[in-house]
Design a protein around this motif. Sequence first.
Motif, PDB file in Angstrom:
ATOM      1  N   PHE A  30       1.607 -63.225  10.607  1.00 60.05           N
ATOM      2  CA  PHE A  30       0.568 -62.222  10.449  1.00 60.05           C
ATOM      3  C   PHE A  30       0.095 -61.787  11.834  1.00 60.05           C
ATOM      4  CE2 PHE A  30      -3.682 -61.478   7.994  1.00 60.05           C
ATOM      5  CZ  PHE A  30      -4.055 -60.473   8.870  1.00 60.05           C
ATOM      6  N   GLY A  31      -0.285 -62.762  12.685  1.00 54.58           N
ATOM      7  CA  GLY A  31      -0.791 -62.445  14.008  1.00 54.58           C
ATOM      8  C   GLY A  31       0.249 -61.813  14.907  1.00 54.58           C
ATOM      9  N   TYR A  32       1.471 -62.366  14.903  1.00 55.25           N
ATOM     10  CA  TYR A  32       2.503 -61.846  15.802  1.00 55.25           C
ATOM     11  C   TYR A  32       2.871 -60.413  15.439  1.00 55.25           C
ATOM     12  CZ  TYR A  32       6.480 -61.653  18.933  1.00 55.25           C
ATOM     13  OH  TYR A  32       7.331 -61.278  19.949  1.00 55.25           O
ATOM     14  N   ASP A  33       3.069 -60.156  14.147  1.00 57.24           N
ATOM     15  CA  ASP A  33       3.525 -58.829  13.731  1.00 57.24           C
ATOM     16  C   ASP A  33       2.454 -57.761  13.907  1.00 57.24           C
ATOM     17  OD1 ASP A  33       6.262 -59.208  12.988  1.00 57.24           O
ATOM     18  OD2 ASP A  33       5.606 -60.284  11.211  1.00 57.24           O
ATOM     19  N   THR A  34       1.170 -58.139  13.849  1.00 55.73           N
ATOM     20  CA  THR A  34       0.124 -57.154  14.116  1.00 55.73           C
ATOM     21  C   THR A  34      -0.133 -57.007  15.612  1.00 55.73           C
ATOM     22  OG1 THR A  34      -1.575 -58.868  13.773  1.00 55.73           O
ATOM     23  CG2 THR A  34      -1.052 -57.442  11.896  1.00 55.73           C
ATOM     24  N   GLY A  35       0.201 -58.026  16.410  1.00 59.01           N
ATOM     25  CA  GLY A  35      -0.056 -57.971  17.844  1.00 59.01           C
ATOM     26  C   GLY A  35       1.101 -57.493  18.692  1.00 59.01           C
ATOM     27  N   VAL A  36       2.348 -57.675  18.205  1.00 57.37           N
ATOM     28  CA  VAL A  36       3.512 -57.384  19.035  1.00 57.37           C
ATOM     29  C   VAL A  36       3.616 -55.902  19.388  1.00 57.37           C
ATOM     30  CG1 VAL A  36       5.114 -57.027  17.089  1.00 57.37           C
ATOM     31  CG2 VAL A  36       5.980 -57.863  19.307  1.00 57.37           C
ATOM     32  N   ILE A  37       3.102 -55.039  18.503  1.00 58.59           N
ATOM     33  CA  ILE A  37       3.214 -53.600  18.764  1.00 58.59           C
ATOM     34  C   ILE A  37       2.438 -53.212  20.016  1.00 58.59           C
ATOM     35  CG2 ILE A  37       1.197 -52.883  17.410  1.00 58.59           C
ATOM     36  CD1 ILE A  37       4.672 -51.197  17.411  1.00 58.59           C
TER      37      ILE A  37
END
Length: 472
Positions: A39-46
């Motif tokens: 959840f955190g990685y996919d919302t933050g990686v962008i």
Amino acid sequence: MASDLTRTTAPSLPADAPGRHSHRLGIIAVVATFGGLLFGYDTGVINGALEPLKEDLQLTSFTEGLVVSILIFGAAIGALIGGRMSDRFGRRHNILVLAIIFMIGTLGCVLSPTWEVLALFRFILGLAVGGASATVPVYLSEISPTERRGSVVSRNEVMIVVGQFAAFVINAIIFNIWGENENVWRFMLLVAVIPAIFLFAGMLRMPESPRWLMSQDRHDEALAVLLQVRSPERARAELEEVRALAEEEKLSQTGGAADLSVKWIRRLIFIGVGLGVFQQATGINSVMYYGTQLLGDAGFSSNAAIVANTLNGLFSVLGVLTGVALINRIDRRKMLIGGFTLTTTFHVLVGLSAFLLPDGTLKAYLILTFVVLFVFSMQATIGPLVWLMLSEIFPLKIRSFAIGVCIFALWIANAVVALLFPPVVAALGIGATFFIFAGLGVLALVFIKTQVPETRGRSLEELEDQFRRDYS
């Protein structure tokens, strides 16, 4: 609810002495919270991937906002669908399916030839993010002993911000090694496949929720699961508690849209939606999604911006840890008012820095400082507190329905902020954009002062009686 259960049920149960079962519970919590990490990685990686992505796929400010926000619109739908699917097929089954969707969505994004294809797979990824937000905390809550439920479930919130921090750090490392490669953003996104594989492989060896098994009348299987994560005496004694909790769960699903005809219930949902929307109106996720671009606009070079942005991730983690330590020591309303006062102050300071200071190092570092302090203040107060209050203000009968409505509104507000932030900054600049956030912060303070009740230290039954009296 967890605190009330602790007081009323734990004394009647044998103490859950440490043993191999404690280690097993710890492993289950680590594996399941990979859903929060994703959840955190996919919302933050962008955040770090967006600059090279814009050049590679030729995004405008509008399509940039669309590519970022479409994941959040997908998450809103995923949260609604995910809860229903986990009720029907089981929590463990749902997490396994979500792990596969995480992998499909990630690989689709990595291989996207155009922004339209990227947006499609970002939406699919959003379904997984939303599904994880609705399923993982429930799974952790239902498999934990009552007296440890709060600490185990809170690990998921910590893993979400750790995932965002990890995305910022990994982005900075990859960009500084392969920054000249036009496909560098694809490498950043590809990293998310690794925790998705761990989540799928790990959950294959994890048990189903004992409460869900009890709700399906699979009593022997529920006891077998409890024997894995409790001492034998505690497991057998707790079987009856799980049976009672399963009955409560059935009761909690009886509320629905028909209850909106009741004035005091409408008022509570209004308060819950307001809390969720104003949490997102702080602009926290504009920083978590666009922090690198924001710092670039403030005056940092591309390399410096992506490295400086890791401070937002670090202070987000520190803020959540601080919030968890404070949340049961300070009244909810005081903490909310203090949090919005701080975030609004830092919004004004960012706006003034952008308007009044000449371009240069001082301006860039002052904006970075105020943004980092804003992130810390938000994550230490408003961030975790809104989620806690949503679990406290609704009576059992309508809790599932009401929280679903409020979380849906929260996700939509998140998506609107993500969609509008790039074109608003492009049209008005950093200063005016943060003044808008400050204005919304003032409205939030008025809303809390006039609408939001105090819930700390009061049972759910006491709160329900008060709401019936005050809002009927």
